[in-house]
Design a protein around this motif. Structure first.
Motif, PDB file in Angstrom:
ATOM      1  N   GLU A 157       0.826  -1.212   0.000  1.00 46.92           N
ATOM      2  CA  GLU A 157       0.000   0.000   0.000  1.00 46.92           C
ATOM      3  C   GLU A 157       0.855   1.253   0.000  1.00 46.92           C
ATOM      4  N   SER A 158       2.149   1.071   0.270  1.00 47.99           N
ATOM      5  CA  SER A 158       3.056   2.207   0.347  1.00 47.99           C
ATOM      6  C   SER A 158       4.455   1.737  -0.008  1.00 47.99           C
ATOM      7  N   SER A 159       5.234   2.613  -0.628  1.00 48.15           N
ATOM      8  CA  SER A 159       6.613   2.288  -0.969  1.00 48.15           C
ATOM      9  C   SER A 159       7.509   3.436  -0.512  1.00 48.15           C
ATOM     10  N   ILE A 160       8.460   3.140   0.354  1.00 46.25           N
ATOM     11  CA  ILE A 160       9.299   4.164   0.963  1.00 46.25           C
ATOM     12  C   ILE A 160      10.241   4.830  -0.034  1.00 46.25           C
ATOM     13  N   ILE A 161      10.468   4.187  -1.191  1.00 49.79           N
ATOM     14  CA  ILE A 161      11.348   4.806  -2.191  1.00 49.79           C
ATOM     15  C   ILE A 161      10.574   5.592  -3.246  1.00 49.79           C
ATOM     16  N   GLN A 162       9.256   5.403  -3.307  1.00 53.31           N
ATOM     17  CA  GLN A 162       8.430   6.142  -4.267  1.00 53.31           C
ATOM     18  C   GLN A 162       7.869   7.396  -3.609  1.00 53.31           C
ATOM     19  N   LYS A 163       7.481   8.361  -4.442  1.00 50.27           N
ATOM     20  CA  LYS A 163       6.796   9.534  -3.916  1.00 50.27           C
ATOM     21  C   LYS A 163       5.416   9.136  -3.389  1.00 50.27           C
ATOM     22  N   GLU A 164       4.895   9.933  -2.456  1.00 50.91           N
ATOM     23  CA  GLU A 164       3.608   9.620  -1.835  1.00 50.91           C
ATOM     24  C   GLU A 164       2.474   9.537  -2.855  1.00 50.91           C
ATOM     25  N   THR A 165       2.636  10.234  -3.984  1.00 52.86           N
ATOM     26  CA  THR A 165       1.599  10.177  -5.021  1.00 52.86           C
ATOM     27  C   THR A 165       1.402   8.754  -5.531  1.00 52.86           C
ATOM     28  N   ALA A 166       2.465   7.956  -5.586  1.00 56.98           N
ATOM     29  CA  ALA A 166       2.348   6.577  -6.044  1.00 56.98           C
ATOM     30  C   ALA A 166       1.473   5.765  -5.096  1.00 56.98           C
ATOM     31  N   ASP A 167       1.591   6.024  -3.784  1.00 57.06           N
ATOM     32  CA  ASP A 167       0.744   5.330  -2.808  1.00 57.06           C
ATOM     33  C   ASP A 167      -0.730   5.616  -3.088  1.00 57.06           C
ATOM     34  N   LYS A 168      -1.044   6.871  -3.397  1.00 57.00           N
ATOM     35  CA  LYS A 168      -2.434   7.259  -3.650  1.00 57.00           C
ATOM     36  C   LYS A 168      -2.967   6.606  -4.921  1.00 57.00           C
ATOM     37  N   VAL A 169      -2.113   6.518  -5.954  1.00 53.83           N
ATOM     38  CA  VAL A 169      -2.535   5.895  -7.215  1.00 53.83           C
ATOM     39  C   VAL A 169      -2.806   4.406  -7.002  1.00 53.83           C
ATOM     40  N   ILE A 170      -1.953   3.736  -6.239  1.00 52.40           N
ATOM     41  CA  ILE A 170      -2.177   2.321  -5.931  1.00 52.40           C
ATOM     42  C   ILE A 170      -3.531   2.125  -5.259  1.00 52.40           C
TER      43      ILE A 170
END
Length: 339
Positions: A157-170
């Protein structure tokens, strides 16, 4: 070398190095083992899972003595998925390890001796920096990375190396798939619709979403667009469907269909603007890209009269960045979509 152990045996091992994949390296009676689930400096009890003529593979059962370089990873999935490695190792040791890998490869593979490899230049905050995320999509609406050593998806649900926007898209894609019963692709039975998700984000946090499907079928496109463009905290400026019918490790197929918004995502390096397509090669770390390119300028030491060829230039970021320092710069690229 005669082996006095076999698959399934458990042995103790001191981890003296890490390989390119982040696996621990150690020798047992002179025989090399690569072991997952440990880090540099650990002493472990591991189980042998595979034996080859010159090396073996193992899985950590217990950490007998923790390394002085070990830290607790900020990623809650780090022990399960292949999204990132080395996050349980102190950052200065990560940088040292990366330098050593480059030096070793140049000497061992390139046969270049007595080469000087300078210290790795690190980041102040080495998290949440990637402007491009690639995620696998599978059955039961799972979105994430492959589990380490397998082709099974570990949902995140979250990736510490990606920007927070990627979490929202997932989160939004998962909600869409569940609501409209749009199936992810099952790589075992070769059935399903959505295979991969690619999220590109620029410096201004504007987002391009790429939905990769097995075929041209993608139900409820209008609803998909609505769910991504109606979020006040998410600035989606472009949505693409990419068609990838092949069952390979390649994320994107040849055909792109624009579903919404701009043809390209605009991003910047220094004073220069770049137009990015779903397939454009663009450095994934905004902060370190500028550091890297300034180092290129420093090492080239151009005087203004030179002609420079940038081979395999992709979108041409280096070519353009150094252009004001040279008389002429040629960018050469054979992959049209990468430009």
């Amino acid at each position: 070398m005669k082996m006095d152990y076999s698959i399934g045996d458990r042995l103790e091992l001191e981890i003296v190095d890490l390989n390119n994949e982040g696996m621990g390296v150690g020798k047992y009676k002179g025989f090399t083992f690569f072991v997952e689930g440990c880090t540099l400096g650990d002493k472990v009890l591991f189980e042998i899972i595979k034996l080859k003529k010159n090396y073996g593979l193992g899985r950590t059962i217990e950490i007998l003595e923790e390394s002085p370089y070990r830290i607790e990873s900020k990623c809650i999935y780090s022990d399960k998925c292949d999204g990132c490695e080395l996050h349980n190792l102190k950052y200065d040791k990560q940088l040292e390890l990366k330098r050593n890998i480059v030096k070793s490869n140049l000497e061992r593979i390139g046969k270049i001796k007595d080469i000087i490899v300078k210290e790795t230049i690190g980041m102040e905050y080495p998290y949440r920096y990637r402007n491009k995320g690639e995620f696998k999509v599978g059955p039961n609406y799972e979105i994430g990375y492959f589990k380490r050593g397998t082709h099974d998806i570990y949902p995140v649900e979250s990736s510490i190396i990606q920007k927070e926007t990627a979490d929202k898209v997932i989160r939004l894609l998962k909600e869409f798939m569940k609501k409209y019963k749009v199936e992810g692709y099952d790589r075992k039975v070769k059935k399903g619709i959505i295979k991969n998700l690619v999220v590109r984000t620029n410096k201004d946090n504007k987002v391009m979403v790429v939905i990769v499907t097995k075929g041209e079928k993608l139900p409820h496109k209008k609803e998909l667009i609505d769910i991504f463009t109606s979020q006040p905290e998410l600035d989606v400026v472009s949505i693409y469907q990419n068609i990838n019918p092949r069952d390979t490790s390649v994320i994107l197929g040849a055909k792109d269909i624009k579903l919404y918004g701009e043809e390209r995502l605009i991003d910047y390096i220094g004073e220069y603007k770049f137009l990015i397509s779903p397939k454009s090669f663009f450095q994934v770390n905004h902060v370190q890209t500028k550091v890297l390119y300034n180092k290129v300028v420093e090492y080239l030491n151009l005087k203004g009269h030179e002609t420079v060829a940038d081979l395999y230039c992709g979108i041409g970021t280096i070519s353009i960045y150094i252009s004001k320092y040279a008389r002429k710069v040629y960018g050469v690229e054979v992959v049209k979509e990468a430009i």
